[in-house]
Structure formats: structure tokens, C-alpha cells
Write a protein that holds these residues in place. Structure first.
Motif, PDB file in Angstrom:
ATOM      1  N   GLY A  19     -47.058 -72.437   0.503  1.00 21.31           N
ATOM      2  CA  GLY A  19     -45.959 -71.731   1.122  1.00 21.31           C
ATOM      3  C   GLY A  19     -46.242 -71.371   2.572  1.00 21.31           C
ATOM      4  N   GLY A  20     -47.075 -72.164   3.216  1.00 19.82           N
ATOM      5  CA  GLY A  20     -47.379 -71.914   4.614  1.00 19.82           C
ATOM      6  C   GLY A  20     -48.575 -71.008   4.828  1.00 19.82           C
ATOM      7  N   TRP A  21     -49.075 -70.413   3.748  1.00 21.27           N
ATOM      8  CA  TRP A  21     -50.228 -69.518   3.891  1.00 21.27           C
ATOM      9  C   TRP A  21     -51.515 -70.295   3.648  1.00 21.27           C
ATOM     10  CZ3 TRP A  21     -49.470 -64.904   5.922  1.00 21.27           C
ATOM     11  CH2 TRP A  21     -48.215 -64.297   5.770  1.00 21.27           C
ATOM     12  N   ALA A  22     -52.455 -70.160   4.564  1.00 20.08           N
ATOM     13  CA  ALA A  22     -53.699 -70.905   4.444  1.00 20.08           C
ATOM     14  C   ALA A  22     -54.625 -70.240   3.435  1.00 20.08           C
ATOM     15  CB  ALA A  22     -54.383 -70.995   5.798  1.00 20.08           C
ATOM     16  N   LEU A  23     -55.276 -71.092   2.647  1.00 25.44           N
ATOM     17  CA  LEU A  23     -56.300 -70.615   1.710  1.00 25.44           C
ATOM     18  C   LEU A  23     -57.661 -70.918   2.324  1.00 25.44           C
ATOM     19  CD1 LEU A  23     -54.948 -71.835  -1.734  1.00 25.44           C
ATOM     20  CD2 LEU A  23     -54.751 -69.583  -0.697  1.00 25.44           C
ATOM     21  N   PRO A  24     -58.692 -70.187   2.012  1.00 20.50           N
ATOM     22  CA  PRO A  24     -58.699 -69.036   1.107  1.00 20.50           C
ATOM     23  C   PRO A  24     -58.393 -67.701   1.788  1.00 20.50           C
ATOM     24  CG  PRO A  24     -60.931 -69.588   1.752  1.00 20.50           C
ATOM     25  CD  PRO A  24     -60.037 -70.545   2.473  1.00 20.50           C
ATOM     26  N   GLN A  25     -58.173 -67.727   3.125  1.00 24.02           N
ATOM     27  CA  GLN A  25     -58.000 -66.461   3.846  1.00 24.02           C
ATOM     28  C   GLN A  25     -56.849 -65.636   3.284  1.00 24.02           C
ATOM     29  OE1 GLN A  25     -58.263 -69.528   4.922  1.00 24.02           O
ATOM     30  NE2 GLN A  25     -58.603 -69.659   7.135  1.00 24.02           N
ATOM     31  N   HIS A  26     -55.732 -66.311   2.937  1.00 24.60           N
ATOM     32  CA  HIS A  26     -54.559 -65.559   2.518  1.00 24.60           C
ATOM     33  C   HIS A  26     -54.346 -65.639   1.016  1.00 24.60           C
ATOM     34  CE1 HIS A  26     -53.487 -64.585   6.576  1.00 24.60           C
ATOM     35  NE2 HIS A  26     -53.600 -65.852   6.924  1.00 24.60           N
ATOM     36  N   MET A  61     -57.699 -78.445  -8.539  1.00 25.24           N
ATOM     37  CA  MET A  61     -56.808 -77.458  -9.117  1.00 25.24           C
ATOM     38  C   MET A  61     -57.334 -76.048  -8.890  1.00 25.24           C
ATOM     39  SD  MET A  61     -53.982 -77.348 -10.506  1.00 25.24           S
ATOM     40  CE  MET A  61     -53.175 -78.212 -11.809  1.00 25.24           C
ATOM     41  N   ARG A  62     -58.622 -75.859  -9.065  1.00 22.38           N
ATOM     42  CA  ARG A  62     -59.185 -74.519  -8.886  1.00 22.38           C
ATOM     43  C   ARG A  62     -59.097 -74.064  -7.437  1.00 22.38           C
ATOM     44  NH1 ARG A  62     -61.859 -72.334 -13.094  1.00 22.38           N
ATOM     45  NH2 ARG A  62     -63.159 -70.995 -11.834  1.00 22.38           N
ATOM     46  N   ILE A  63     -59.174 -74.998  -6.526  1.00 23.65           N
ATOM     47  CA  ILE A  63     -59.033 -74.609  -5.115  1.00 23.65           C
ATOM     48  C   ILE A  63     -57.596 -74.182  -4.827  1.00 23.65           C
ATOM     49  CG2 ILE A  63     -59.045 -75.493  -2.749  1.00 23.65           C
ATOM     50  CD1 ILE A  63     -61.502 -77.138  -3.509  1.00 23.65           C
ATOM     51  N   VAL A  64     -56.632 -74.970  -5.334  1.00 21.34           N
ATOM     52  CA  VAL A  64     -55.230 -74.623  -5.103  1.00 21.34           C
ATOM     53  C   VAL A  64     -54.895 -73.290  -5.780  1.00 21.34           C
ATOM     54  CG1 VAL A  64     -52.848 -75.348  -5.461  1.00 21.34           C
ATOM     55  CG2 VAL A  64     -54.567 -77.026  -4.855  1.00 21.34           C
ATOM     56  N   ALA A  65     -55.557 -73.024  -6.910  1.00 24.79           N
ATOM     57  CA  ALA A  65     -55.280 -71.784  -7.642  1.00 24.79           C
ATOM     58  C   ALA A  65     -56.020 -70.581  -7.045  1.00 24.79           C
ATOM     59  CB  ALA A  65     -55.673 -71.954  -9.113  1.00 24.79           C
ATOM     60  N   THR A  66     -56.647 -70.742  -5.890  1.00 23.21           N
ATOM     61  CA  THR A  66     -57.399 -69.691  -5.184  1.00 23.21           C
ATOM     62  C   THR A  66     -58.649 -69.247  -5.931  1.00 23.21           C
ATOM     63  OG1 THR A  66     -56.388 -67.692  -6.091  1.00 23.21           O
ATOM     64  CG2 THR A  66     -55.225 -68.759  -4.290  1.00 23.21           C
ATOM     65  N   LEU A  71     -57.567 -62.998 -14.377  1.00 20.45           N
ATOM     66  CA  LEU A  71     -57.659 -61.775 -13.575  1.00 20.45           C
ATOM     67  C   LEU A  71     -57.809 -62.129 -12.106  1.00 20.45           C
ATOM     68  CD1 LEU A  71     -60.096 -59.552 -15.685  1.00 20.45           C
ATOM     69  CD2 LEU A  71     -57.609 -59.603 -15.712  1.00 20.45           C
ATOM     70  N   LEU A  72     -58.551 -63.195 -11.839  1.00 20.45           N
ATOM     71  CA  LEU A  72     -58.836 -63.539 -10.445  1.00 20.45           C
ATOM     72  C   LEU A  72     -57.630 -64.154  -9.737  1.00 20.45           C
ATOM     73  CD1 LEU A  72     -62.448 -64.994 -10.752  1.00 20.45           C
ATOM     74  CD2 LEU A  72     -61.748 -62.738  -9.983  1.00 20.45           C
ATOM     75  N   ILE A  73     -56.753 -64.846 -10.490  1.00 22.27           N
ATOM     76  CA  ILE A  73     -55.575 -65.398  -9.794  1.00 22.27           C
ATOM     77  C   ILE A  73     -54.417 -64.423  -9.803  1.00 22.27           C
ATOM     78  CG2 ILE A  73     -56.089 -67.857 -10.108  1.00 22.27           C
ATOM     79  CD1 ILE A  73     -53.876 -67.716 -12.327  1.00 22.27           C
ATOM     80  N   ALA A  74     -54.554 -63.325 -10.516  1.00 22.27           N
ATOM     81  CA  ALA A  74     -53.503 -62.312 -10.466  1.00 22.27           C
ATOM     82  C   ALA A  74     -53.575 -61.599  -9.121  1.00 22.27           C
ATOM     83  CB  ALA A  74     -53.686 -61.307 -11.594  1.00 22.27           C
ATOM     84  N   PRO A  75     -52.463 -61.084  -8.649  1.00 25.18           N
ATOM     85  CA  PRO A  75     -52.489 -60.390  -7.357  1.00 25.18           C
ATOM     86  C   PRO A  75     -53.169 -59.038  -7.494  1.00 25.18           C
ATOM     87  CG  PRO A  75     -50.299 -60.309  -8.287  1.00 25.18           C
ATOM     88  CD  PRO A  75     -51.116 -61.141  -9.198  1.00 25.18           C
ATOM     89  N   VAL A  76     -54.445 -59.066  -7.794  1.00 28.09           N
ATOM     90  CA  VAL A  76     -55.196 -57.848  -8.046  1.00 28.09           C
ATOM     91  C   VAL A  76     -56.436 -57.865  -7.159  1.00 28.09           C
ATOM     92  CG1 VAL A  76     -56.590 -56.641  -9.773  1.00 28.09           C
ATOM     93  CG2 VAL A  76     -54.446 -57.715 -10.442  1.00 28.09           C
ATOM     94  N   ASP A  77     -56.712 -56.750  -6.542  1.00 29.58           N
ATOM     95  CA  ASP A  77     -57.924 -56.625  -5.750  1.00 29.58           C
ATOM     96  C   ASP A  77     -59.126 -56.785  -6.672  1.00 29.58           C
ATOM     97  OD1 ASP A  77     -60.043 -55.799  -4.177  1.00 29.58           O
ATOM     98  OD2 ASP A  77     -58.809 -54.356  -3.086  1.00 29.58           O
ATOM     99  N   ARG A  78     -60.053 -57.671  -6.298  1.00 30.24           N
ATOM    100  CA  ARG A  78     -61.213 -57.924  -7.162  1.00 30.24           C
ATOM    101  C   ARG A  78     -62.045 -56.671  -7.387  1.00 30.24           C
ATOM    102  NH1 ARG A  78     -61.409 -63.720  -5.530  1.00 30.24           N
ATOM    103  NH2 ARG A  78     -59.592 -64.409  -6.672  1.00 30.24           N
ATOM    104  N   ARG A  79     -62.064 -55.800  -6.391  1.00 26.15           N
ATOM    105  CA  ARG A  79     -62.835 -54.571  -6.549  1.00 26.15           C
ATOM    106  C   ARG A  79     -62.235 -53.708  -7.658  1.00 26.15           C
ATOM    107  NH1 ARG A  79     -62.524 -53.144  -0.300  1.00 26.15           N
ATOM    108  NH2 ARG A  79     -60.394 -53.694  -0.835  1.00 26.15           N
ATOM    109  N   GLY A  80     -60.913 -53.878  -7.852  1.00 27.21           N
ATOM    110  CA  GLY A  80     -60.249 -53.160  -8.935  1.00 27.21           C
ATOM    111  C   GLY A  80     -60.751 -53.625 -10.297  1.00 27.21           C
TER     112      GLY A  80
END
Lengths: 256, 239, 248
Positions: free
Chosen positions: B61-68, B44-49, A118-127
Motif C-alpha cells: 500500500g505504498g508503505w515500505a517494509l520493514p520500517q513501516h 511470504m514471511r517478508i511480505v507478512a512483516t 501476535l507479531l503480525i497483529a497491529p500490536v507493539d511487540r513490547r506489549g
């Protein structure tokens, strides 16, 4: 940004449909419609699991029955006394059974660590928070339907009145809103299930007290409507405040 | 596609990653190996956000984590050592759920195709908890690739797989690679990792200690190199 | 930050707090007049209000520190929140104990389940549970985050409870024992006291007490924060020693 443009294959996959001036922009995920789609799909998923297993509801219901019978036994010498405390007992049963529902609903996501999905899906966490509040509320409301029926029969008081149902409905929302937030914390600690009631019950007491008082008024012979009204506005205020706090602070509980 | 520079992650005061340097080009298949506790899963968990770095730069893809993070999540698929599947849902329901989360178009068609690809079409109406480890892992791959991610991250996907299942996973990975996906694989199965990928990187004690083109080394050379890089450090640590 | 030596501000505050405690005790027993209906027992009232005031300030400080921690996760905000809740809980306990001693002659009972006392009980339980939560989390950073969220939720919940006892009392002065309630509340307590010089002296004593308890709070908080920083320092040093031994 340019890097993403270069790295994307030229086969025109669907994700990169939106290209403006040659720079593909990752779709802003925060649109309202996608937010609610995510919320409803999580709710749908929770209901589906329940439909397959029937575990949450059956456990909550069985637990409630045990509590009711146990208390009836303890108070059986004095039926009047049992009637006197029936509203308090109703709410106590709901919040205790509720902790079971909360634990179950949030531990589902820990079983195969699906919370990560759920957390890596493009979903707002508040959702995710809202979805969990909605699905646990649904389970608790279903439990309450059964409880209202049981309590009306056992204690011979009109718990089915619309005003009482309204209080139950509003009280449940606030309780679950606080519950999902606290359970999201306790489920990530060492003590897990043990810790939940200790943390949650004091926090929801300011909600449960007016709810119990209002319910008692409503089912009494001569209800005082101003008590009921002021209690309902208190409950509504609690609901809104806790929902707001939960909505904005939930992301902090799942991000690390 | 994935750029990691000077990545540091501390748990409390315990350093886990101490300045990781790693670039994965678009379409490249990189395997990351290292001894237990080297920080592979943390990386891995860091790369996976899923985890925030303490310091350093991570870009996808050019987007910095964790901001983006919320911008890149759509482009990432993750196979972790957990299945990330709901045991009480059927295979098809699991995929339906993830398709909705990612708003995948033509979900029905894609799900049907994905199930066929991993050979689970016949079992799609069975609850996942009745599946064998291998079947679950195949379904996990189908789940992770359902939204056609540009970047596929795999954390120890071979754990608990028998020979046949591992072979199937290999085939799936090669197909994904042929599709042009960027793949980052973490494994402790050295030889297995070497056969598949373009490049091997060794992570030891929170740092990338070696990175080499896997087409240019034989597996025995690599094993020697691995022992030299990780063993030497450990010998030093034992003093 | 080197905190091994006693910081000058803390040292000064400690002395100030001690002196102000002496002054306020002096005011309570020598300056404040004997209350008419209750006699000397009433003097505990100044302690009661002073500690209650500090309790609410302490929890408010914890709330602010919690919000700041979520906004900018720095260890010091967590340290401040933890210290403030800890000190606040002690003061809340003193308030309750003093109130109970006061309640015995006033209502002829140690404890009454009035809304205000129920509120205090809830607040006490909520903040005591804060330490349970902290104790159950190993990871320092996670502990800070969770504790911050919890402190915010608790404060909101307590505020709502406070609002609710207000509303109820307005509507039902009789049902919830309006006279009892007003005798017990801080502001109302003052209003009930006989007018003239006596009440002015009482007012001054109360003000002196509130100020001195605030000073004690600040001093205590600073000491507690310092203690935590020392603890952290020890942990870091231990880690360093362990790393040195391991790394050779």
C-alpha cells in the motif's frame, strides 16, 4: 501513501474511517489505550487457556510439592536444620517451579506458531513482553499462595506476614521479567527447556539472594528491619532495571 | 498493492531470495508456485512483516517494509501453514482474542457471521484441538479475515485438506476476491492454483522466473512452462 | 577485509603486551617491597587486581558492543562482543584463582562465601552461560541478536549484584565480615598497607600492572577478533566453493 488511497475499495470499510485530505492514514498503533488493550487481551487469553487446561498451575504445584517433600526427607533427621533452610528452600522451589511456568507459557505460542499471529497483529511487540510477564507473574503468585500455606505448616514459621508477602511479590516480578526475556531466547534454540535454567538462574541470583535474606529476616524471631528495607529496595531496583531491559530488548528477540 | 523490487534475503551466507521482482495490483489474485526450497515461504514471511529483507524494496500500500511494518499490519491477513490458533481455546474464544487484538468493532456480530460463513457455528464452543484439519483451516480463514484485511496472504493453505475442505477453501477465496481483496497465494498444487487466480508467478532459486495471466493459458501449457522453467534450472544445477 | 596477513597494529600490540608483561613481573618481584604481615604471597595481589580490572573492562566492552549490535546489526559488533566476553572470562578465572591462592594465607581458607566471592561466582556463571546460548543457535544473525540481548541483561544483573554487596557492607560490616572484606578489596587492600615509601612502591607496581594487563587485554582481544574474521573468511570461501561445485 497515495497508492494506498487508490488501492482501498470505495465501500468505506471501517479501517479507512480516518481520511484526511484524501490520504488515508493507517492508524498510528502506538496509542496508549490500544497498547493496554492488546496487553490485557493477551493476558486474558493466557488466563482463559489456563482455565480450560489447568496445566501450568497444576504442574508447578505438583513439582513444588515433590521438591518440598524430597528436601524434608533429606533433612528429616534434623528438624531445626530444615527450619533453618526453609526460606532458601522456599525461593529455590519458586524459581525451579517458575521455569516450568515460563516454559509452558512461552511454548503455548510456539505450538501452532501463534507467536506469528501476535507479531503480525497491529500490536507493539513490547506489549507482548509485558503481557507475558503479567500472566506468568499471576501464575507464580498463585503458586506462592499455596507455597506460603504449605511452608507455614511444614516449617512453623510466619511466612504469611505482610512484609514477607511483599518480598515474594516484588521478587516474583523481577524473576518473571528476567525469565520471560530469557525463555523467549531459549525457546527458539535447539536445546530449549534444557538451556533455560542454565541461563536464567545465574542472572536472577542477584535478585534471589537479597529476597531470600529478607525473607529469612522477616520470619526470624527478631527481624532486623534495616536489612529487610535495604533488601527490598535492592529487589525493587532489580525489578525496574530488568523490566526496562526486557521491555526495550524483547522486540529484538522476536524479529528476524 | 504489493510491490517487491530487487528483494534479497540471505540466511547467514546462504542466499534464499536473489532479487525478487513482483507487483500485485489492488484486488488482484496472484498465485506463486515453485519447487521446494525456492524461497516461497521466506518471501511470504517478508511480505507478512515477520522477516526483515537483507536488501531490496518491499512496499505494501505504498508503505515500505520493514520500517513501516506497524502501519501495514492492520491491513494484512495471514493464513500460514500453521493454524495460528490456540488449541486449548474454543473457536469463538480464538476469534474473540483476535478481534480484540485488532480492535474490531461489533466483534460479537462479526464473529457470529464469520463462524456461520465457514460453517462452524455449531462447533463454536468446542476447543479447537478437537477439530479436524479441514475445520481448523476454515477457522484459520475466518481468523485471518476477521479484521477485513486489504491484503490476504496464504501460505500452502491446501496442505492436509481433503477434497471437500479444499472446495470450501476455494469458495471462500473466490468470495474474498469478489470482495476486492488483494490475494497472494503460495502453493505447490499447480493446477489448483491456476484455476482460481488472475496471475501465476513461478519462483525458482530465489527469483521470479515467469509471470503470466492465468486466464490466457491452459493448464497443460502451464505445466509445460513450469517444467521448462524449474526443470531446466535443476538440470543445470545437477552438472 | 583482508586479515590473512598479520595486521601491523596487532603485531606491534603483541610485542608491547609481551614486554609489558615482563616489566610488570619485574616490578612485582624486584621493585615491590615484601608485605609485612603476609610476606611474599602478597605479591600475587598485583596479578589479582590487574586481571580483575581487565575482567570488568572486558565485560563493559562486550556490553557496549552488544548495544551497538542491536542498534546497527553488523557482524563486527558481535565479533567484538564474543571476543571480549571470551577474554574477560579467562581473566575472571585468573582473578578467582589468584584470589584463592591469596585467600589461603590471608583467611586460612581457599574459599569463603562472602558477598564478593559470591558475586564473582555469579558473574562467572553468567558469562559462561553466554557460550551455551551461542552454541545452541545455528543462525548467525539470530545468534548475534540473542547474544547481544543476553550480554546486556547479564551486565545489568552483575551491576545490581555489585551495588548490593556495597549496600550490605555499609549496613552490616560485622555480619558479612567487614575486616575480611576490606582486606580483600582492591582499594582497601592498598589502604591497609603500611604508609611511606613501601606503600608508594606498591602503588606504582599496582599501576604498572593495571596498565600492562590492559595492554595484554587489548592485544588479546585484537588477536581473537582477527581469529574470528579468519574463521568467517573460511566459511565464506567454503560456501563459495560449494556453490561453484553445485552450479557447475
Amino acid at each position: 501513501m497515495a497508492k494506498l488511497a487508490l488501492s482501498l475499495p470505495k465501500r468505506g470499510r471501517w479501517q479507512v474511517a480516518e481520511q484526511s485530505q484524501g490520504i488515508p492514514v493507517a492508524r498510528p498503533q502506538a496509542t496508549t489505550s490500544s497498547f493496554w488493550t492488546a496487553v490485557w487481551s493477551i493476558v486474558w487469553k493466557d488466563l482463559r487457556i489456563e482455565q480450560h487446561t489447568r496445566q501450568t498451575l497444576s504442574v508447578m504445584l505438583m513439582f513444588s510439592l515433590v521438591v518440598v517433600v524430597m528436601f524434608n526427607f533429606a533433612l528429616s533427621t534434623d528438624l531445626d536444620a530444615a527450619r533453618q533452610v526453609s526460606t532458601g528452600l522456599l525461593w529455590a522451589t519458586i524459581i525451579l517451579a517458575g521455569t516450568l511456568g515460563l516454559n509452558r507459557s512461552l511454548s503455548i505460542e510456539r505450538e501452532n506458531q501463534t507467536i506469528d499471529a501476535l507479531l503480525i497483529a497491529p500490536v507493539d511487540r513490547r506489549g507482548i513482553y509485558l503481557a507475558k510477564v503479567i500472566s506468568v507473574t499471576i501464575f507464580t503468585l498463585l503458586l506462592e499462595v499455596a507455597l506460603v500455606f504449605i511452608f507455614t505448616i511444614f516449617f512453623n514459621k510466619p511466612f504469611w506476614q505482610p512484609a514477607a508477602l511483599l518480598v515474594l511479590f516484588l521478587g516474583t516480578i523481577g524473576y518473571v521479567a528476567a525469565g520471560v526475556l530469557v525463555t523467549s531466547m531459549t525457546i527458539q534454540t535447539r536445546s530449549r527447556e534444557v538451556l533455560l535454567p542454565i541461563l536464567l538462574l545465574p542472572i536472577v541470583l542477584p535478585l534471589i539472594l537479597p529476597a531470600a535474606i529478607a525473607t529469612a529476616e522477616i520470619v526470624s524471631l527478631q527481624p532486623q528491619m534495616d536489612t529487610v528495607n535495604s533488601s527490598i529496595s535492592l529487589i525493587a531496583a532489580y525489578d525496574l532495571a530488568i523490566l526496562a531491559v526486557g521491555f526495550f530488548s524483547y522486540p529484538f528477540l522476536v524479529e528476524s | 498493492m504489493i510491490q517487491i523490487a530487487g528483494l534479497v534475503k540471505n540466511y547467514g551466507v546462504t542466499p534464499v531470495l536473489r532479487g525478487v521482482q513482483l507487483h500485485v495490483a489492488a484486488g488482484e489474485f496472484v498465485t506463486l508456485v515453485g519447487p521446494n526450497g525456492a524461497g516461497k515461504s521466506t518471501l511470504m514471511r517478508i511480505v507478512a512483516t515477520l522477516l526483515k529483507p537483507t536488501a531490496g524494496e518491499v512496499k505494501i500500500g505504498g508503505w515500505a517494509l520493514p520500517q513501516h511494518g506497524d502501519r501495514v499490519r492492520r491491513y494484512i491477513g495471514l493464513v500460514s501453514h500453521q493454524t495460528l490458533l490456540y488449541g486449548d481455546l474454543t473457536a469463538a474464544e480464538n476469534l474473540h482474542f483476535y478481534a480484540r487484538l485488532y480492535s474490531v468493532p461489533d466483534a460479537e456480530v462479526r464473529i457470529g457471521r464469520a463462524l456461520k460463513q465457514v460453517g462452524l457455528a455449531a462447533r463454536q464452543r468446542d476447543p479447537v484441538r478437537t477439530f479436524s484439519r479441514g475445520m481448523m483451516q476454515r477457522l484459520t480463514i475466518a481468523r485471518a479475515t476477521l479484521h477485513e484485511p486489504e491484503v490476504l496472504l496464504l501460505d500452502e493453505p491446501y496442505t492436509g485438506l481433503d477434497q471437500d475442505a479444499a472446495q470450501l477453501l476455494d469458495d471462500l477465496l473466490l468470495r474474498e476476491q469478489a470482495d476486492g481483496r488483494t490475494i497472494l497465494l503460495i502453493t505447490h498444487d499447480l493446477v489448483h492454483g491456476l484455476d482460481l487466480c488472475d496471475r501465476m508467478a513461478i519462483l525458482n532459486r530465489g527469483k521470479i522466473v515467469a509471470s503470466l495471466n492465468s486466464h490466457e493459458v491452459t493448464s497443460s501449457d502451464f505445466l509445460e512452462l513450469y517444467a521448462a522453467h524449474t526443470g531446466r534450472k535443476e538440470a543445470a544445477g545437477g552438472k | 577485509m583482508n586479515m590473512t596477513r598479520l595486521n601491523r597494529t596487532v603485531a606491534v600490540l603483541n610485542v608491547l603486551a609481551f614486554l609489558s608483561l615482563l616489566v610488570s613481573i619485574g616490578f612485582i618481584f624486584l621493585y615491590a617491597p615484601v608485605e609485612r604481615s603476609m610476606g611474599n604471597v602478597q605479591r600475587i595481589f598485583y596479578f589479582h587486581v590487574g586481571t580483575a580490572w581487565v575482567g570488568s573492562i572486558a565485560f563493559f566492552v562486550a556490553l557496549v558492543a552488544g548495544i551497538l549490535y542491536l542498534w546497527r546489526p553488523q557482524r563486527r559488533w558481535d565479533t567484538i562482543a564474543l571476543s571480549s566476553v571470551e577474554v574477560g572470562l579467562v581473566f575472571l578465572t585468573v582473578t578467582t584463582a589468584a584470589g584463592s591462592v591469596w585467600g589461603k594465607p590471608a583467611w586460612n581458607t581457599w574459599w569463603e562465601w562472602s558477598p564478593r566471592l559470591t558475586l564473582i561466582t555469579i558473574a562467572w556463571l553468567v558469562y559462561a552461560a553466554y557460550f551455551m546460548l551461542r552454541g545452541a543457535i545455528e543462525d548467525e544473525e539470530k545468534r548475534g541478536r540473542f547474544a547481544a540481548v543476553y550480554v546486556i541483561v547479564s551486565f545489568v544483573s552483575i551491576i545490581l549484584a555489585y551495588v548490593s554487596i556495597r549496600i550490605w557492607r555499609d549496613i552490616h560490616p560485622v555480619v558479612f565480615g567487614g575486616t575480611l572484606e576490606s582486606a580483600q578489596g582492591a582499594e582497601q587492600g592498598l589502604q591497609d598497607i603500611a604508609p611511606g615509601l613501601a606503600s608508594m612502591r606498591m602503588g606504582i607496581t599496582l599501576t604498572v600492572n593495571v596498565v600492562s594487563f590492559s595492554l595484554i587485554y587489548v592485544a588479546w582481544l585484537m588477536n581473537r577478533i582477527r581469529l574470528q574474521l579468519l574463521k568467517d573468511q573460511v566459511t565464506t570461501l567454503k560456501m563459495r566453493v560449494a556453490a561453484r561445485l553445485q552450479g557447475g
